[in-house]
Design a protein around this motif. Structure first.
Motif, short mmCIF file in Angstrom:
data_model
loop_
_atom_site.label_atom_id
_atom_site.label_comp_id
_atom_site.label_asym_id
_atom_site.label_seq_id
_atom_site.Cartn_x
_atom_site.Cartn_y
_atom_site.Cartn_z
N ASP A 179 0.83 -1.21 0.00
CA ASP A 179 0.00 0.00 0.00
C ASP A 179 0.87 1.26 0.00
O ASP A 179 0.52 2.26 -0.64
N LYS A 183 0.70 4.15 -2.89
CA LYS A 183 0.46 5.56 -2.58
C LYS A 183 1.56 6.44 -3.15
O LYS A 183 1.29 7.49 -3.77
N CYS A 186 1.22 6.66 -6.95
CA CYS A 186 0.12 7.55 -7.34
C CYS A 186 0.55 9.01 -7.27
O CYS A 186 0.33 9.79 -8.21
N ALA A 216 -4.01 3.72 -7.80
CA ALA A 216 -4.95 4.22 -6.78
C ALA A 216 -6.07 3.21 -6.56
O ALA A 216 -6.48 2.96 -5.42
N ARG A 217 -6.55 2.61 -7.63
CA ARG A 217 -7.63 1.63 -7.51
C ARG A 217 -7.16 0.33 -6.87
O ARG A 217 -7.97 -0.42 -6.32
N LEU A 219 -5.17 0.04 -4.30
CA LEU A 219 -4.96 0.16 -2.86
C LEU A 219 -5.88 -0.79 -2.11
O LEU A 219 -7.08 -0.84 -2.37
N GLU A 222 -9.56 0.49 2.13
CA GLU A 222 -10.58 1.46 1.75
C GLU A 222 -10.58 2.62 2.75
O GLU A 222 -10.22 2.46 3.91
N LYS A 226 -7.64 6.43 -0.04
CA LYS A 226 -7.89 5.84 -1.35
C LYS A 226 -8.83 6.72 -2.17
O LYS A 226 -8.59 6.94 -3.37
#
Length: 347
Positions: A179, A183, A186, A216-217, A219, A222, A226
């Motif tokens: 993750d 991030k 992104c 981003a999708r 990740l 939730e 995100k």
């Protein structure tokens, strides 16, 4: 290897180094004296960054200490820190899970070096230039570009490992590390896309926008982080489509951006308002004044609804008034109402 004079705006090749820190170099005594006030505040810090090799642990300690100090966001200090880190940590050895220094020593802490050190320094330099409002957009982009490029190069092998883990159902990286990489990717891809869009290199920008939105999708967690990353990726795509004069494509991304945030937040949340304003603008440019008016009216009513707690004299309500007035004017509808709404901006 030649070095440029350390005094800002001097383009002359440096001939001598500061006797205190040994790192900043000047073309002569005149520039050194003129720069002394600025250099004096960082000289002691730079003295901690000698050219000879430290042990890995000592080099890591020095870098973390400087990053945590009050000079950790000084662009000149960060430039030297990056050079020092490159020298101390050496290069990745192709096909091997370690780095090798010039003295032959191997360093196995690749994550600590790449992600927690080198990338952290590069990102700090990107963000300092990104937030520097005194720079023109062209100069800002030119200053950011090499650090964005460097950051993506640092991330690249880690993204390969992450994809390999996913396809082979292995777990050399933890979920937290995955993750974190997503991030970072992104954020960097989005800023690079913006720079490339400003250079009108739309095909290249498309690839950066695609990776930004895709990551981003991906990740796993939730939540607001995100949602924000997806929203920012979509807004960058909108900018690209508008610059390409593809207003229909811009509407598609604007609708998705609006739907993403309106499902996550209340109707007067700043991101919902930003998404609504962008969607209204895209619809207008695409010639769909009916739907533009519908969204502008809905947004304005949400802002005027006192249950939502908005300052009725605030900027958000004024912007909502302007957007609705703009659509009404373009529709050649009630011009008196449009003038009344637009006038709220100046009350």
């Amino acid at each position: 290897m030649s070095h440029q004079c350390a005094r800002p705006d001097c383009q002359i090749v440096a001939k001598s180094s500061c006797s205190g820190c040994g790192r900043e170099k000047y073309c002569g005594s005149v520039c050194q004296k003129q720069d002394w006030k600025a250099h004096k505040s960082i000289c002691a810090i730079l003295k901690k960054l000698p050219n000879q090799l430290h042990s890995y642990n000592e080099a890591a300690r020095v870098i973390k200490e400087i990053l945590a100090s009050n000079k950790g966001n000084d662009i000149r200090v960060l430039e030297h820190l990056l050079s020092y880190a490159d020298n101390q940590f050496g290069q990745h050895v192709e096909g091997r899970d370690y780095r090798e220094r010039t003295d032959g020593q191997r360093i196995d802490n690749n994550w600590d070096v790449d992600i927690d050190t080198l990338l952290k320094i590069s990102n700090s330099m990107i963000n300092i230039n990104y937030r520097n409002l005194s720079l023109s957009p062209i100069i800002r982009d030119n200053k950011m570009f090499p650090h964005l490029e460097r950051s993506l190069n640092i991330l690249k092998p880690w993204m390969v490992i992450m994809d390999s883990d996913a396809s082979n159902q292995s777990n050399s990286l933890s979920l937290g590390q995955i993750d974190h990489l997503l991030k970072l990717s992104c954020q960097i891809e989005r800023k690079m896309a913006s720079v490339i869009i400003n250079r009108n290199q739309f095909d290249v920008a498309e690839a950066h926008c695609h990776r930004c939105l895709a990551n981003a999708r991906r990740l796993g967690v939730e939540g607001e982080d995100k949602t924000t990353l997806i929203f920012e990726a979509l807004m960058t795509y909108i900018t690209l489509r508008q610059r390409q004069s593809d207003f229909s494509g811009a509407v598609t991304y604007a609708e998705e951006a609006y739907n993403v945030v309106v499902e996550a937040y209340d109707p007067v949340h700043p991101q919902v308002q930003e998404a609504a304003g962008s969607l209204i603008n895209c619809l207008i440019h695409n010639g769909d004044l009916i739907n533009a008016g519908r969204f502008a009216q809905q947004t304005y009513e949400n802002l005027k609804d006192r249950k939502n707690g908005m300052d009725q004299e605030g900027e958000e309500v004024a912007n909502g008034s302007y957007n609705l007035a703009d659509v009404i004017y373009r529709q050649e509808g009630d011009l008196l109402k449009a003038e009344e709404l637009a006038g709220k901006l100046y009350l």
